[in-house]
Scaffold this motif. Structure first.
Motif, PDB file in Angstrom:
ATOM      1  N   LEU A  16       0.832  -1.201   0.000  1.00 45.01           N
ATOM      2  CA  LEU A  16       0.000   0.000   0.000  1.00 45.01           C
ATOM      3  C   LEU A  16       0.865   1.249   0.000  1.00 45.01           C
ATOM      4  N   PRO A  17       0.654   2.168  -0.924  1.00 49.07           N
ATOM      5  CA  PRO A  17       1.456   3.385  -0.962  1.00 49.07           C
ATOM      6  C   PRO A  17       1.125   4.292   0.206  1.00 49.07           C
ATOM      7  N   VAL A  18       2.090   5.057   0.635  1.00 45.53           N
ATOM      8  CA  VAL A  18       1.902   5.999   1.731  1.00 45.53           C
ATOM      9  C   VAL A  18       1.617   7.366   1.144  1.00 45.53           C
TER      10      VAL A  18
ATOM     11  N   GLY B 128      -8.961  -1.954   6.470  1.00 46.11           N
ATOM     12  CA  GLY B 128      -7.867  -1.253   7.126  1.00 46.11           C
ATOM     13  C   GLY B 128      -6.557  -1.438   6.373  1.00 46.11           C
ATOM     14  N   ASP B 129      -6.330  -2.648   5.862  1.00 56.77           N
ATOM     15  CA  ASP B 129      -5.136  -2.899   5.062  1.00 56.77           C
ATOM     16  C   ASP B 129      -5.148  -2.065   3.785  1.00 56.77           C
ATOM     17  N   ARG B 130      -6.313  -1.927   3.185  1.00 55.79           N
ATOM     18  CA  ARG B 130      -6.428  -1.278   1.877  1.00 55.79           C
ATOM     19  C   ARG B 130      -6.480   0.243   1.973  1.00 55.79           C
ATOM     20  N   MET B 131      -7.204   0.763   2.932  1.00 55.99           N
ATOM     21  CA  MET B 131      -7.503   2.188   2.976  1.00 55.99           C
ATOM     22  C   MET B 131      -6.823   2.920   4.124  1.00 55.99           C
ATOM     23  N   GLY B 132      -6.185   2.167   4.997  1.00 56.57           N
ATOM     24  CA  GLY B 132      -5.682   2.763   6.227  1.00 56.57           C
ATOM     25  C   GLY B 132      -6.705   2.601   7.327  1.00 56.57           C
ATOM     26  N   ARG B 133      -6.258   2.547   8.559  1.00 51.79           N
ATOM     27  CA  ARG B 133      -7.147   2.140   9.656  1.00 51.79           C
ATOM     28  C   ARG B 133      -7.877   3.303  10.332  1.00 51.79           C
ATOM     29  N   LYS B 134      -7.401   4.522  10.151  1.00 52.46           N
ATOM     30  CA  LYS B 134      -7.955   5.639  10.917  1.00 52.46           C
ATOM     31  C   LYS B 134      -9.442   5.832  10.655  1.00 52.46           C
ATOM     32  N   TRP B 135      -9.828   6.024   9.399  1.00 58.59           N
ATOM     33  CA  TRP B 135     -11.231   6.345   9.113  1.00 58.59           C
ATOM     34  C   TRP B 135     -12.120   5.115   9.140  1.00 58.59           C
ATOM     35  N   VAL B 136     -11.543   3.932   8.917  1.00 58.58           N
ATOM     36  CA  VAL B 136     -12.315   2.700   9.137  1.00 58.58           C
ATOM     37  C   VAL B 136     -12.684   2.598  10.613  1.00 58.58           C
ATOM     38  N   TYR B 137     -11.707   2.897  11.460  1.00 57.82           N
ATOM     39  CA  TYR B 137     -11.919   2.857  12.911  1.00 57.82           C
ATOM     40  C   TYR B 137     -12.955   3.885  13.364  1.00 57.82           C
ATOM     41  N   ILE B 138     -12.819   5.115  12.888  1.00 49.67           N
ATOM     42  CA  ILE B 138     -13.769   6.164  13.263  1.00 49.67           C
ATOM     43  C   ILE B 138     -15.170   5.835  12.753  1.00 49.67           C
ATOM     44  N   SER B 139     -15.265   5.254  11.554  1.00 53.85           N
ATOM     45  CA  SER B 139     -16.571   4.832  11.026  1.00 53.85           C
ATOM     46  C   SER B 139     -17.213   3.787  11.928  1.00 53.85           C
ATOM     47  N   GLY B 140     -16.397   2.871  12.451  1.00 52.02           N
ATOM     48  CA  GLY B 140     -16.917   1.858  13.375  1.00 52.02           C
ATOM     49  C   GLY B 140     -17.501   2.485  14.630  1.00 52.02           C
TER      50      GLY B 140
END
Length: 376
Positions: free
Chosen positions: A22-24, A107-119
């Motif tokens: 995954l690119p940074v 989380g692997d694909r998009m990054g975990r921050k906004w996946v986490y906040i969405s949860g």
């Protein structure tokens, strides 16, 4: 709890392997990549604030599992639907189980921050809906939404620890998170009983609203994690569907078998067939997917298999006791909801003390093999 002990291993492993691909987007906000010589050796500078936010959401998600154990008899008395009583807990567990692999992959694909906040946001929405329920159906729907958010929060919080904490220190932090789960296991039945005897069981859901909003604000400003660009391109939808159907059917099978239907009834036998076929189909799909939701090759790792089996045994034993013992104590031994919750404290004292202590010992010595064996 099954997933707390088993699935995070999958997610952490997947995070380590996927981080190379995954690119940074923002180098200043990124954690070290797998090719960095300091990868797995350096802990983030603001790990204390990050970990406090993670523990808050871990407390919310684990409280969501436990808090209704002592309130169920009262809820049934107010809303009716005694035949649907088990669904207040089961609906939460079904959607939480479905959400965990999905959250790990996203989380692997998009990054975990906004996946986490969405949860967290989903969890708050479910808590709000359940708190205003005027019937068992609406409560179960709210609990299902709440469980989906809890699954995302639980898997993401532990995966975030793997990103911001060095490999050597993870045992210490995971031990503390296990202690948080133990605290919630004590607070859940006690708070459920206190709310039921006092302001009302609905406050067991409404309390998540301010806590969730606080967690969202803190995470939005504090979390600075790797960001991926893959999104949903090439997402393993077939695998997700197979996993969701199989796990949901399995939970329904074990919930309805022997209570709603006889074990030998056509309904239960059909569901058992769906579980078997679904499991085989899941393995078939995941072994051929280019980017599988659950990489089958992980199960060739002996440690992965053994820890998953141990986590499953622990989850079955612990969740069964924590979920239904308070109800048993009220209905059979005529304890009040608060008293039933307090009766769970001795079990939790052992959990909290040992979980935290062993985590620090593992972080200090680097040895972990014998502790799961001793624990089982």
């Amino acid at each position: 709890m099954v997933a707390q002990n088993s699935t995070p291993s999958t997610a952490d492993h997947a995070s380590a392997t996927t981080a190379e691909e995954l690119p940074v987007v923002n180098a200043e906000m990124a954690t070290p990549s797998a090719t960095d010589p300091n990868f797995g050796k350096k802990t983030a500078d603001n790990v204390g604030i990050i970990f406090a936010a993670l523990m808050l959401t871990m407390l919310m998600s684990s409280l969501g599992q436990m808090i209704f154990g002592s309130a169920l008899p009262t809820i049934v008395g107010e809303l009716g639907g005694v035949d649907q009583m088990s669904w207040v807990i089961s609906a939460f567990m079904v959607t939480m189980t479905i959400a965990m692999p999905l959250a790990g992959q996203l989380g692997d694909r998009m990054g975990r921050k906004w996946v986490y906040i969405s949860g967290i946001a989903i969890f708050v929405i479910g808590s709000t809906l359940g708190g205003f329920a005027n019937g068992m159906g609406m409560l179960i729907t709210g609990r299902a939404i709440q469980g989906f958010g809890a699954g995302i929060m639980m898997i993401s919080s532990q995966s975030i620890v793997a990103e911001v904490v060095s490999a050597r220190e993870r045992g210490k932090f995971m031990g503390i998170m296990g202690g948080v789960f133990g605290v919630s296991s004590v607070l859940g039945p006690v708070l459920g009983g206190w709310f039921t005897d006092g302001p009302g069981w609905r406050w067991g859901l409404w309390i998540n609203i301010p806590l969730g909003l606080l967690a969202i604000i803190v995470c939005a400003f504090v979390l600075k994690l790797r960001v991926g660009e893959q999104g949903f391109k090439g997402f393993d939808w077939m695998g997700f569907a197979a996993i969701a159907i199989t796990t949901s059917t399995l939970i329904l099978l074990t919930t309805w078998g022997g209570s709603e239907y006889e074990w030998t009834s056509p309904t239960i036998l059909s569901m058992a067939a769906v579980v078997i076929v679904g499991a085989l189909l899941t393995v078939f799909i995941e072994s051929r997917a280019s980017q599988p939701l659950i990489p089958v090759q992980l199960f060739k790792n002996r440690n992965m298999v053994l820890t998953t089996l141990a986590g499953t045994v622990l989850g079955l034993a612990m969740m069964g006791v924590l979920g239904y013992m308070p109800t048993y104590l009220q209905m059979v031994h005529t304890l009040t909801p608060t008293e039933a919750g307090l009766m769970m404290i001795p079990m939790m004292v052992g959990m909290i003390g040992v979980s935290t202590g062993v985590g620090f010992i593992i972080a200090k010595t680097g040895n972990y093999k014998y502790y799961p064996i001793a624990g089982l």
